[in-house]
Design a protein around this motif. Structure first.
Motif, PDB file in Angstrom:
ATOM      1  N   THR A   1       1.224  -1.297  -0.031  1.00 51.82           N
ATOM      2  CA  THR A   1       0.043   0.135   0.135  1.00 51.82           C
ATOM      3  C   THR A   1       0.480   0.845   0.140  1.00 51.82           C
ATOM      4  O   THR A   1       0.020   1.763   0.010  1.00 51.82           O
ATOM      5  N   MET A   2       2.205   1.108  -0.326  1.00 49.82           N
ATOM      6  CA  MET A   2       3.157   2.653  -0.047  1.00 49.82           C
ATOM      7  C   MET A   2       2.759   3.210  -1.279  1.00 49.82           C
ATOM      8  O   MET A   2       2.657   5.195  -0.882  1.00 49.82           O
ATOM      9  N   PRO A   3       2.107   2.686  -2.654  1.00 46.08           N
ATOM     10  CA  PRO A   3       1.938   3.989  -3.289  1.00 46.08           C
ATOM     11  C   PRO A   3       1.262   4.653  -2.835  1.00 46.08           C
ATOM     12  O   PRO A   3       1.132   6.528  -3.050  1.00 46.08           O
ATOM     13  N   GLN A   4      -0.219   4.380  -2.449  1.00 44.44           N
ATOM     14  CA  GLN A   4      -1.857   4.947  -1.716  1.00 44.44           C
ATOM     15  C   GLN A   4      -0.997   6.190  -0.479  1.00 44.44           C
ATOM     16  O   GLN A   4      -1.428   7.406  -0.700  1.00 44.44           O
ATOM     17  N   ARG A   5      -0.349   5.416  -0.077  1.00 39.95           N
ATOM     18  CA  ARG A   5       0.387   6.312   0.959  1.00 39.95           C
ATOM     19  C   ARG A   5       1.022   7.687   1.184  1.00 39.95           C
ATOM     20  O   ARG A   5       1.098   8.489   1.558  1.00 39.95           O
ATOM     21  N   ILE A   6       1.999   7.577  -0.014  1.00 45.89           N
ATOM     22  CA  ILE A   6       2.874   7.735  -0.563  1.00 45.89           C
ATOM     23  C   ILE A   6       2.468   9.572  -1.427  1.00 45.89           C
ATOM     24  O   ILE A   6       2.294  10.349  -1.179  1.00 45.89           O
ATOM     25  N   ALA A   7       1.265   8.575  -2.981  1.00 50.11           N
ATOM     26  CA  ALA A   7       0.519   9.678  -2.746  1.00 50.11           C
ATOM     27  C   ALA A   7      -0.321  10.454  -2.373  1.00 50.11           C
ATOM     28  O   ALA A   7      -0.136  12.059  -2.301  1.00 50.11           O
ATOM     29  N   GLU A   8      -0.789   9.878  -1.108  1.00 47.30           N
ATOM     30  CA  GLU A   8      -1.221  10.607  -0.197  1.00 47.30           C
ATOM     31  C   GLU A   8      -0.459  11.739   0.576  1.00 47.30           C
ATOM     32  O   GLU A   8      -0.548  13.447   0.634  1.00 47.30           O
ATOM     33  N   TYR A   9       0.852  11.238   1.486  1.00 47.22           N
ATOM     34  CA  TYR A   9       2.070  13.137   1.838  1.00 47.22           C
ATOM     35  C   TYR A   9       2.429  13.554   0.626  1.00 47.22           C
ATOM     36  O   TYR A   9       2.157  15.031   0.766  1.00 47.22           O
ATOM     37  N   VAL A  10       2.783  13.237  -0.769  1.00 51.49           N
ATOM     38  CA  VAL A  10       2.931  14.488  -1.960  1.00 51.49           C
ATOM     39  C   VAL A  10       1.432  15.379  -1.444  1.00 51.49           C
ATOM     40  O   VAL A  10       1.839  16.656  -1.501  1.00 51.49           O
TER      41      VAL A  10
ATOM     42  N   LEU B   1      -1.006  20.691  -1.252  1.00 53.07           N
ATOM     43  CA  LEU B   1      -1.833  21.564  -0.965  1.00 53.07           C
ATOM     44  C   LEU B   1      -1.566  22.397   0.771  1.00 53.07           C
ATOM     45  O   LEU B   1      -2.116  24.135   0.924  1.00 53.07           O
ATOM     46  N   ALA B   2      -1.233  21.548   1.135  1.00 51.14           N
ATOM     47  CA  ALA B   2      -0.524  23.489   2.348  1.00 51.14           C
ATOM     48  C   ALA B   2      -0.102  23.816   1.991  1.00 51.14           C
ATOM     49  O   ALA B   2       0.178  25.272   2.997  1.00 51.14           O
ATOM     50  N   GLU B   3       1.497  23.569   1.102  1.00 54.79           N
ATOM     51  CA  GLU B   3       2.221  24.837   1.100  1.00 54.79           C
ATOM     52  C   GLU B   3       1.851  25.594  -0.116  1.00 54.79           C
ATOM     53  O   GLU B   3       0.961  26.759  -0.218  1.00 54.79           O
TER      54      GLU B   3
ATOM     55  N   ARG C   1      -2.014  10.472 -10.320  1.00 53.26           N
ATOM     56  CA  ARG C   1      -3.224  10.290 -10.514  1.00 53.26           C
ATOM     57  C   ARG C   1      -3.820  11.581  -9.235  1.00 53.26           C
ATOM     58  O   ARG C   1      -4.593  11.887  -9.440  1.00 53.26           O
ATOM     59  N   ALA C   2      -2.691  11.353  -7.865  1.00 52.36           N
ATOM     60  CA  ALA C   2      -3.466  11.963  -7.119  1.00 52.36           C
ATOM     61  C   ALA C   2      -3.471  13.905  -7.775  1.00 52.36           C
ATOM     62  O   ALA C   2      -4.361  14.439  -7.733  1.00 52.36           O
ATOM     63  N   LEU C   3      -2.159  14.185  -8.013  1.00 53.81           N
ATOM     64  CA  LEU C   3      -2.238  15.547  -8.082  1.00 53.81           C
ATOM     65  C   LEU C   3      -3.437  15.461  -9.536  1.00 53.81           C
ATOM     66  O   LEU C   3      -3.747  16.751  -9.687  1.00 53.81           O
ATOM     67  N   THR C   4      -3.603  15.071 -10.474  1.00 53.72           N
ATOM     68  CA  THR C   4      -4.674  14.950 -11.878  1.00 53.72           C
ATOM     69  C   THR C   4      -6.337  15.352 -10.719  1.00 53.72           C
ATOM     70  O   THR C   4      -7.096  15.880 -10.914  1.00 53.72           O
ATOM     71  N   GLY C   5      -6.268  14.527  -9.507  1.00 54.52           N
ATOM     72  CA  GLY C   5      -7.279  14.931  -9.019  1.00 54.52           C
ATOM     73  C   GLY C   5      -7.762  16.471  -8.309  1.00 54.52           C
ATOM     74  O   GLY C   5      -8.821  17.130  -8.103  1.00 54.52           O
ATOM     75  N   ILE C   6      -6.205  16.881  -8.165  1.00 52.91           N
ATOM     76  CA  ILE C   6      -6.466  18.654  -7.775  1.00 52.91           C
ATOM     77  C   ILE C   6      -6.219  19.736  -9.009  1.00 52.91           C
ATOM     78  O   ILE C   6      -6.046  20.360  -8.741  1.00 52.91           O
ATOM     79  N   GLY C   7      -6.507  18.973 -10.372  1.00 54.70           N
ATOM     80  CA  GLY C   7      -6.704  19.806 -11.493  1.00 54.70           C
ATOM     81  C   GLY C   7      -5.191  20.284 -12.241  1.00 54.70           C
ATOM     82  O   GLY C   7      -5.034  21.021 -13.006  1.00 54.70           O
ATOM     83  N   HIS C   8      -3.825  19.051 -12.136  1.00 55.59           N
ATOM     84  CA  HIS C   8      -2.873  19.390 -12.576  1.00 55.59           C
ATOM     85  C   HIS C   8      -3.223  18.609 -13.714  1.00 55.59           C
ATOM     86  O   HIS C   8      -3.424  17.441 -13.483  1.00 55.59           O
ATOM     87  N   ARG C   9      -1.856  19.027 -14.758  1.00 53.55           N
ATOM     88  CA  ARG C   9      -2.318  18.348 -15.671  1.00 53.55           C
ATOM     89  C   ARG C   9       0.045  17.897 -15.241  1.00 53.55           C
ATOM     90  O   ARG C   9       0.409  18.400 -15.348  1.00 53.55           O
ATOM     91  N   VAL C  10      -0.089  16.166 -15.870  1.00 52.36           N
ATOM     92  CA  VAL C  10       1.374  15.999 -14.609  1.00 52.36           C
ATOM     93  C   VAL C  10       1.862  15.064 -15.913  1.00 52.36           C
ATOM     94  O   VAL C  10       1.204  14.171 -16.760  1.00 52.36           O
ATOM     95  N   THR C  11       2.926  15.653 -16.639  1.00 48.47           N
ATOM     96  CA  THR C  11       4.366  15.238 -16.822  1.00 48.47           C
ATOM     97  C   THR C  11       5.205  14.072 -15.821  1.00 48.47           C
ATOM     98  O   THR C  11       5.456  14.283 -15.529  1.00 48.47           O
ATOM     99  N   GLY C  12       5.458  12.587 -17.164  1.00 49.11           N
ATOM    100  CA  GLY C  12       6.168  11.861 -16.264  1.00 49.11           C
ATOM    101  C   GLY C  12       7.441  12.577 -17.027  1.00 49.11           C
ATOM    102  O   GLY C  12       7.521  12.505 -18.391  1.00 49.11           O
ATOM    103  N   LEU C  13       8.555  11.695 -16.646  1.00 47.06           N
ATOM    104  CA  LEU C  13      10.347  11.568 -16.529  1.00 47.06           C
ATOM    105  C   LEU C  13      10.451   9.792 -16.262  1.00 47.06           C
ATOM    106  O   LEU C  13      10.195  10.138 -14.784  1.00 47.06           O
ATOM    107  N   SER C  14      11.309   9.762 -16.848  1.00 47.47           N
ATOM    108  CA  SER C  14      11.775   8.166 -16.970  1.00 47.47           C
ATOM    109  C   SER C  14      12.544   7.746 -17.938  1.00 47.47           C
ATOM    110  O   SER C  14      12.717   9.068 -18.644  1.00 47.47           O
ATOM    111  N   ARG C  15      13.271   6.935 -18.187  1.00 49.12           N
ATOM    112  CA  ARG C  15      14.372   6.277 -18.460  1.00 49.12           C
ATOM    113  C   ARG C  15      14.325   5.927 -19.927  1.00 49.12           C
ATOM    114  O   ARG C  15      14.845   6.471 -21.223  1.00 49.12           O
ATOM    115  N   SER C  16      12.632   5.780 -20.242  1.00 47.16           N
ATOM    116  CA  SER C  16      12.710   5.236 -20.953  1.00 47.16           C
ATOM    117  C   SER C  16      11.217   5.948 -22.311  1.00 47.16           C
ATOM    118  O   SER C  16      11.963   5.815 -23.666  1.00 47.16           O
TER     119      SER C  16
END
Length: 320
Positions: free
Chosen positions: A93-102, A107-109, A153-168
């Motif tokens: 369940t780590m991904p969900q808890r980390i997403a909540e943290y982010v 939002l706090a900032e 997914r969490a950031l999309t939920g508050i209105g962000h357009r999310v770009t990922g950066l990966s090796r591939s």
């Protein structure tokens, strides 16, 4: 990569030598749950060489055909275990808890939580300069694994357009776009899409610790952005403290929320403690639960017995 025939051999070994060793590094509070799981599957607990070792330390797994990390990180195991050893890890369940943290700290900032907490404590009513929606709605998540996808997914939920950066740069449905992350020493291919740093408000680092990610977040990469909120939940080794301090001083980063730092625990003399534009938490965003470890072992054992490579198996060459 461990093949299906190897899985059949491992399944046979588990039947002929059904033993489990709990490493000395396993959390004491987890041992009862792990012992109970092992016994429920007819696996004998031993302090000698075992077919399965649950540990993060190679010295605790001599001769084991299967090693399971009770955490997501495998940096101590991957480089030294024999190539035919199955190495699995715990995500749970780590991904969900980390997403909540982010999400909580973004939002706090944005909502100036620290300011209003201070005003509340001092009895100050100050409606001036209230929080407003960001002018820029872009977010960049560097690292598109399980953690990065949940954050996207969490950031999309508050209105962000999310770009990922990966090796591939391989597309992923969790992101609006995925671009290849080109190290500063490399030259991008002519057809490589450019990262739109000017419209980015939030940057999240979700990188594992590997030789390739060590120091990957360079001054050159950070110069792509202007006044972003940077959150690091991956590994502190990806971002040098001096690089971050310079980015804060020059305005490339307006605030940094760090659950991981280059050195842990963060020493009392670190300048990061004394900055109003830095929030430090003690590596707590993705704490592993004993139920996560048991669930990962349960799924892996079922897949091994079916002769297939577990979904939790590490990719050694990538380091995760």
């Amino acid at each position: 990569m461990t093949s299906e025939p190897t899985m059949h051999r491992l399944a046979r070994r588990l039947r002929s030598h059904p033993t489990v060793r709990l490493g000395d590094d396993v959390e004491p509070g987890w041992r009862d749950a792990l012992v109970s799981w092992a016994r429920s599957h007819g696996l004998e607990i031993t302090d000698r060489d075992a077919t399965l070792a649950i540990t993060t330390r190679p010295d605790q797994a001599p001769g084991s055909a299967w090693v399971h990390s009770p955490y997501a990180g495998i940096e101590r195991l991957a480089p030294v275990l024999p190539g035919d050893t199955l190495l699995t890890r715990t995500t749970g369940t780590m991904p969900q808890r980390i997403a909540e943290y982010v999400l909580a700290w973004v939002l706090a900032e944005r909502w100036q939580t620290a300011r209003y907490l201070a005003d509340s404590a001092s009895g100050t009513w100050d409606p001036s300069d209230p929080p407003t929606p960001p002018d820029r709605h872009g977010a960049v998540v560097i690292g598109t694994g399980a953690m990065g996808r949940a954050i996207a997914r969490a950031l999309t939920g508050i209105g962000h357009r999310v770009t990922g950066l990966s090796r591939s740069g391989r597309p992923d449905d969790a992101f609006d776009a995925v671009l290849p992350l080109v190290p500063a020493r490399d030259t991008p291919a002519p057809d490589t899409p450019a990262l739109d740093g000017a419209h980015t408000d939030v940057v999240v680092l979700a990188l594992p610790h590997t030789p390739q990610t060590d120091g990957l977040i360079t001054p050159q990469l950070l110069r792509t952005f202007d006044g972003v909120h940077l959150v690091n939940i991956g590994r502190g080794s990806a971002l040098r403290t001096d690089t971050l301090l310079n980015a804060l001083d020059t305005g490339l980063v307006r605030h940094a929320t760090l659950d991981v730092t280059e050195q842990e625990p963060l020493g009392p003399s670190s300048p990061l403690w004394r900055r109003a534009d830095v929030t430090v938490t003690p590596h707590i965003s993705g704490l592993t639960l004993p139920s996560d470890v048991v669930a990962a072992l349960e799924e892996a054992l079922e897949q091994i017995r079916a002769g297939v490579r577990p979904t939790s198996a590490a990719v050694r060459e990538r380091g995760y």
